[in-house]
Design a protein around this motif. Structure first.
Motif, short mmCIF file in Angstrom:
data_model
loop_
_atom_site.label_atom_id
_atom_site.label_comp_id
_atom_site.label_asym_id
_atom_site.label_seq_id
_atom_site.Cartn_x
_atom_site.Cartn_y
_atom_site.Cartn_z
N THR A 108 46.13 30.09 45.82
CA THR A 108 44.74 29.73 45.46
C THR A 108 43.70 30.65 46.15
O THR A 108 42.77 30.87 45.44
CB THR A 108 44.51 28.30 45.59
OG1 THR A 108 44.65 27.73 46.73
CG2 THR A 108 45.57 27.45 44.42
N PRO A 109 43.66 30.80 47.49
CA PRO A 109 42.84 31.48 48.19
C PRO A 109 42.54 32.87 47.55
O PRO A 109 41.52 33.61 47.49
CB PRO A 109 42.96 31.60 49.64
CG PRO A 109 44.08 30.45 49.93
CD PRO A 109 44.52 30.27 48.44
N THR A 110 43.91 33.72 47.46
CA THR A 110 43.79 34.99 46.89
C THR A 110 43.13 35.06 45.40
O THR A 110 43.00 36.05 45.08
CB THR A 110 45.12 35.68 47.00
OG1 THR A 110 46.14 35.12 46.26
CG2 THR A 110 45.64 35.58 48.24
N SER A 111 43.19 34.07 44.62
CA SER A 111 42.58 34.03 43.34
C SER A 111 41.27 34.05 43.24
O SER A 111 40.83 34.55 41.99
CB SER A 111 43.42 32.73 42.44
OG SER A 111 42.65 31.50 42.98
N LEU A 112 40.60 33.74 44.49
CA LEU A 112 39.06 33.64 44.39
C LEU A 112 38.41 34.97 43.58
O LEU A 112 37.46 34.79 42.71
CB LEU A 112 38.44 33.64 45.51
CG LEU A 112 38.75 32.18 46.03
CD1 LEU A 112 38.16 32.05 47.64
CD2 LEU A 112 38.02 31.13 45.41
N PRO A 113 38.74 36.46 43.87
CA PRO A 113 38.13 37.42 43.06
C PRO A 113 38.31 37.14 41.55
O PRO A 113 37.56 37.77 40.74
CB PRO A 113 38.72 38.78 43.42
CG PRO A 113 39.29 38.03 44.95
CD PRO A 113 39.65 36.76 44.50
N ASP A 114 39.33 36.53 41.24
CA ASP A 114 39.73 36.42 39.76
C ASP A 114 39.34 35.24 38.74
O ASP A 114 39.32 35.09 37.83
CB ASP A 114 41.10 36.62 39.39
CG ASP A 114 41.62 37.85 40.16
OD1 ASP A 114 41.04 39.05 39.94
OD2 ASP A 114 42.61 37.89 40.82
#
Length: 293
Positions: A186-192
């Motif tokens: 979920t943290p790495t999804s923030l740009p998307d």
């Protein structure tokens, strides 16, 4: 980013950990050895706990796991003596789905679950029709959905509960669309995405601060009691004197408590819940889980 330095702690990577064990055993120096599974062994509380335990005659081996799905099976199979990474709701779901009977040994703290965004500074700024990510494990999915509902981003059918799923989102009445991801992603999804529910274990690793949350639940709410984090053992070992001593060290040693607050950004609400009360709460959540089918 709040850096978390790797401290001098006996960290044993899980994939290299092949020695099966039962209850705690004596080390060569006469101390008892306890193998403890955690998610995020570089967090400073584990170094502090290891040092404090050594002073009390316990050699603590901290076994690191990358995902929440790993420590309970490892404990079940005897590869650990204890784990400490989960709340009662998560443990109840594991026991019911696996047919196991892991049990709480002692309580640690309740932490708020937060919604984060790198695009918007408030919930109100999130546009209609945006996508928000939540963890896909059942217990944190339900809790995340309740956070989104309290923030006015989704509406849950029947008001929502600790058993809500993505199917309970009333899409027509909701401001955003919800997508589910493994918790560490979920943290790495923030740009998307417009925003994401991020478990505490991954907040600082994502370069975020806990006070960056634009919404969160209230850990002091009585309804949050089932989300107290716990030490867990195999059934029948919850009264092991060494395990109880380790729990007491965690609950009472100021260096450990300070380190927990460092990791949590000061958000931890520490609780000392009697073991029997924890077991009663676990039984209740397990019964509710089974009733949900």
């Amino acid at each position: 980013m709040n850096s978390r330095k790797l401290l001098a702690v006996a960290v044993v990577p899980f994939l290299a950990f092949t020695v099966a064990c039962g209850s705690s055993e004596a080390s060569e120096g006469g101390n008892e050895t306890v193998r403890l599974g955690v998610v995020g062994a570089s967090d400073p509380e584990w170094a502090a706990l290891t040092d404090a335990a050594a002073e009390e005659g316990i050699d603590l081996e901290v076994v690191d796991f990358a995902e929440y799905t790993q420590p309970n099976p490892a404990l079940t199979e005897g590869e650990l003596d204890l784990n400490q990474f989960q709340h009662l709701v998560y443990l109840a779901r594991y026991n019911v789905s696996s047919g196991e009977d892991l049990t709480p040994v002692g309580s640690t703290a309740i932490y708020p679950l937060g919604l984060y965004s790198t695009k918007y500074k408030s919930v109100e700024e999130i546009p209609e029709g945006s996508t928000v990510a939540v963890p896909n494990d059942e217990s944190n999915l339900a809790r995340g959905l309740l956070v989104l509902q309290s923030a006015g981003l989704v509406t849950l059918k029947d008001g929502g509960s600790a058993f809500s799923t993505i199917d309970d989102v009333d899409e027509a009445a909701s401001k955003v669309t919800v997508t589910t991801l493994e918790a560490s992603l979920t943290p790495t999804s923030l740009p998307d995405v417009a925003a994401a529910i991020i478990n505490n274990d991954f907040v600082q690793d994502a370069g975020l601060n806990f006070d960056d949350a634009i919404a969160q639940d209230d850990p002091t709410d009585p309804a949050a009691a089932a989300y107290v984090n716990i030490f867990a053992s195999r059934a029948g070992e919850e009264n092991n004197e060494t395990y109880q001593k380790l729990v007491s060290i965690y609950q009472e040693n100021q260096e450990v408590l300070d380190a927990v607050q460092e990791t949590s950004g000061g958000t931890a609400e520490f609780l000392k819940v009697p073991v029997e009360e924890l077991k009663t709460s676990l039984d209740t959540v397990e019964e509710d889980t089974r009733a949900q089918g």
